[in-house]
Design a protein around this motif. Structure first.
Motif, PDB file in Angstrom:
ATOM      1  N   LEU A  11       0.830  -1.197   0.000  1.00 23.69           N
ATOM      2  CA  LEU A  11       0.000   0.000   0.000  1.00 23.69           C
ATOM      3  C   LEU A  11       0.869   1.254   0.000  1.00 23.69           C
ATOM      4  O   LEU A  11       1.784   1.374   0.818  1.00 23.69           O
ATOM      5  N   TRP A  12       0.577   2.152  -0.897  1.00 20.04           N
ATOM      6  CA  TRP A  12       1.213   3.473  -0.920  1.00 20.04           C
ATOM      7  C   TRP A  12       0.166   4.508  -0.536  1.00 20.04           C
ATOM      8  O   TRP A  12      -1.014   4.316  -0.847  1.00 20.04           O
ATOM      9  N   PRO A  13       0.539   5.595   0.125  1.00 19.30           N
ATOM     10  CA  PRO A  13       1.897   5.973   0.531  1.00 19.30           C
ATOM     11  C   PRO A  13       2.356   5.341   1.836  1.00 19.30           C
ATOM     12  O   PRO A  13       3.458   5.609   2.297  1.00 19.30           O
ATOM     13  N   ASP A  14       1.537   4.456   2.433  1.00 18.31           N
ATOM     14  CA  ASP A  14       1.841   3.899   3.747  1.00 18.31           C
ATOM     15  C   ASP A  14       3.230   3.273   3.820  1.00 18.31           C
ATOM     16  O   ASP A  14       3.983   3.476   4.778  1.00 18.31           O
TER      17      ASP A  14
ATOM     18  N   PHE B 247      13.367   4.948   5.583  1.00 16.25           N
ATOM     19  CA  PHE B 247      14.113   5.971   4.843  1.00 16.25           C
ATOM     20  C   PHE B 247      13.311   7.241   4.576  1.00 16.25           C
ATOM     21  O   PHE B 247      13.754   8.105   3.835  1.00 16.25           O
ATOM     22  N   VAL B 248      12.115   7.350   5.153  1.00 17.12           N
ATOM     23  CA  VAL B 248      11.409   8.631   5.137  1.00 17.12           C
ATOM     24  C   VAL B 248      11.095   8.993   6.576  1.00 17.12           C
ATOM     25  O   VAL B 248      10.334   8.303   7.243  1.00 17.12           O
ATOM     26  N   ALA B 249      11.698  10.081   7.053  1.00 18.35           N
ATOM     27  CA  ALA B 249      11.460  10.505   8.432  1.00 18.35           C
ATOM     28  C   ALA B 249      10.027  10.979   8.579  1.00 18.35           C
ATOM     29  O   ALA B 249       9.376  11.387   7.626  1.00 18.35           O
TER      30      ALA B 249
ATOM     31  N   VAL C 109       5.428  13.694   1.161  1.00 17.90           N
ATOM     32  CA  VAL C 109       5.306  12.528   0.283  1.00 17.90           C
ATOM     33  C   VAL C 109       3.842  12.163   0.077  1.00 17.90           C
ATOM     34  O   VAL C 109       3.395  11.918  -1.048  1.00 17.90           O
ATOM     35  N   SER C 110       3.069  12.138   1.171  1.00 19.99           N
ATOM     36  CA  SER C 110       1.645  11.813   1.065  1.00 19.99           C
ATOM     37  C   SER C 110       0.905  12.836   0.211  1.00 19.99           C
ATOM     38  O   SER C 110       0.047  12.474  -0.610  1.00 19.99           O
ATOM     39  N   GLY C 111       1.232  14.114   0.387  1.00 24.52           N
ATOM     40  CA  GLY C 111       0.564  15.162  -0.371  1.00 24.52           C
ATOM     41  C   GLY C 111       0.818  15.052  -1.856  1.00 24.52           C
ATOM     42  O   GLY C 111      -0.053  15.385  -2.670  1.00 24.52           O
ATOM     43  N   VAL C 112       2.017  14.583  -2.232  1.00 19.87           N
ATOM     44  CA  VAL C 112       2.344  14.418  -3.648  1.00 19.87           C
ATOM     45  C   VAL C 112       1.685  13.166  -4.216  1.00 19.87           C
ATOM     46  O   VAL C 112       1.137  13.172  -5.324  1.00 19.87           O
ATOM     47  N   LEU C 113       1.722  12.071  -3.456  1.00 19.98           N
ATOM     48  CA  LEU C 113       1.278  10.789  -3.987  1.00 19.98           C
ATOM     49  C   LEU C 113      -0.237  10.599  -3.960  1.00 19.98           C
ATOM     50  O   LEU C 113      -0.803   9.984  -4.870  1.00 19.98           O
TER      51      LEU C 113
ATOM     52  N   ARG D  16      -5.241   8.203  -6.152  1.00 21.91           N
ATOM     53  CA  ARG D  16      -6.700   8.183  -6.335  1.00 21.91           C
ATOM     54  C   ARG D  16      -7.062   8.110  -7.814  1.00 21.91           C
ATOM     55  O   ARG D  16      -7.980   7.377  -8.209  1.00 21.91           O
ATOM     56  N   SER D  17      -6.319   8.847  -8.623  1.00 25.76           N
ATOM     57  CA  SER D  17      -6.577   8.813 -10.061  1.00 25.76           C
ATOM     58  C   SER D  17      -6.225   7.450 -10.658  1.00 25.76           C
ATOM     59  O   SER D  17      -6.967   6.913 -11.491  1.00 25.76           O
TER      60      SER D  17
END
Length: 406
Positions: free
Chosen positions: A136-139, A146-148, A156-160, A165-166
């Motif tokens: 599951l992304w962005p989870d 490697f992501v603080a 990262v969540s805001g970008v992905l 969803r699309s």
């Protein structure tokens, strides 16, 4: 059908499912092509015999395998790992000509970025695609080592999130590999009639016959085989094995990964003489490894994303008829407990894992063998290769027939 399989990983990398599906579909009369990268997983170095160039085509039996370049990496660096994922996303998206003749595109989404090309092609009138979500992304990104946390995770969540969803909305079908994952995908916008559960599979053969001598005292030869990464919680496992040495517990870690040097240092600092490391072995030799064990370990740290996933090594262990010791919470723990196919423990809890190891060592051989048989029965009913390929074939057929082509 004419099927294009898009997967960042493909043999000789030890990620068998895309090749199993390609060969299985080809054997059923479909025309199959594969779009993938140059092999570099899990070392992050291009395999011997390969040299990256813009395009390379090779044959895997009846399947044409088309390789595109990528930034090879499997390090703990967030920047380098994202370059690895994004480079394949962009590079594969430029190979749209391969999709033009396809009736349907299957995406093996270990990283969701593998779906970028099919999503883009579909948006411009291309073939329908089916996403097979493995993580599951962005989870799995924001919950990784490697992501603080905090600002980086939110970025990262805001970008992905908008793109995910699309991608879900445009997909003709979305496959999850565990019940909780399917429920989560529906909650995130996948239409219920397009969300499907298909368990991953492993090679099926006769259950292994142990090559260990009969035990004269309590014993648990436990093997872990797979990626030696930060999320596998192997530091907890090593500490638990060391604490249970007096019970006859011995742990063998087979594989490679970014956490291996630190684990070796931990073993040395503890003086854990009952823990040893072996180099990775080829897929076809795994049954030899399992034959020298009483139990196989399936472990992950306790993260929400892992509660809705089923690591592929679980299916391999069940197929081998070997009892499981697992620290994976959620669906995996429920499956093992419900089938009485092994022992379970709390993740990241040395005391709980130690108790499971001690129970494993104390279990009579007949009871241990019965656990292994129940595990094999679970594999045969829910995790077989033929049933998995048949399910995916049906979803691809429905996707190909259900959408008009422009």
């Amino acid at each position: 059908m004419k099927v294009l399989i898009v997967s960042q990983y493909y043999p000789p990398e030890a990620v068998p499912l895309p090749a199993d599906l390609a060969q299985g579909l080809a054997a059923r009369g479909h025309q199959v092509k594969v779009l993938t990268g140059y092999p570099n997983y899990p070392s992050g170095r291009i395999f011997p015999g390969y040299r990256q160039r813009w395009r390379h085509t090779e044959q895997d039996g009846a399947v044409a395998v088309h390789r595109v370049p990528l930034f090879a990496d499997h390090s703990p660096s967030a920047v380098r790992r994202m370059l690895n994922y994004l480079s394949f996303a962009v590079s594969s998206a430029t190979a749209g000509r391969l999709a033009r003749g396809a009736d349907v595109v299957y995406v093996y989404a270990t990283q969701m970025t593998a779906g970028f090309g099919p999503w883009l092609w579909r948006a411009t009138g291309g073939a329908p695609y089916v996403l097979h979500v493995q993580d599951l992304w962005p989870d799995s990104i924001v919950g990784s080592s490697f992501v603080a946390g905090g600002r980086a995770s939110r970025l990262v969540s805001g970008v992905l999130d908008p793109w995910l969803r699309s991608a879900y909305r445009r997909a003709a079908g979305v496959i999850g590999i565990a019940p909780t994952m399917v429920s989560t995908l529906i909650a995130r916008g996948v239409p219920k009639d397009r969300a499907h559960l298909v368990y991953n599979w492993a090679d099926a053969g006769e259950p292994v016959t142990t090559t260990l001598p009969p035990a004269e005292s309590p014993r648990a030869e436990i093997v872990y085989a797979g990626n030696v990464g930060d999320m596998q919680d192997l530091d907890t496992v090593v500490r638990a094995a060391h604490a249970a040495v007096d019970a006859g517990v011995r742990l063998t870690i087979v594989g490679d990964g970014v956490a291996k040097p630190a684990l070796r240092a931990l073993v040395d600092s503890l003086g854990a003489e009952n823990v040893r490391f072996l180099d990775p072995v080829a897929r076809e030799r795994m049954r030899e490894v399992y034959a020298r064990a009483d139990y196989a370990l399936v472990s992950l740290k306790d993260r929400p994303v892992f509660r809705g996933t089923i690591p592929s090594k679980l299916q391999a262990v069940l197929s081998a008829g070997l009892p499981v010791v697992t620290t994976v919470q959620g669906d995996v723990r429920a499956l093992v407990d419900d089938a009485s196919a092994g022992l379970t423990a709390d993740a990241e809890d040395v005391g709980s894992v130690e108790a499971a190891f001690r129970a494993a060592a104390a279990l009579p051989a007949d009871d241990r063998d019965a656990m292994g048989r129940r595990g094999r029965e679970l594999y045969d009913t829910q995790f077989s290769r033929d049933s998995g390929i048949s399910s995916i074939e049906g979803l691809l057929t429905a996707a190909a027939k259900g959408t008009s082509r422009r």
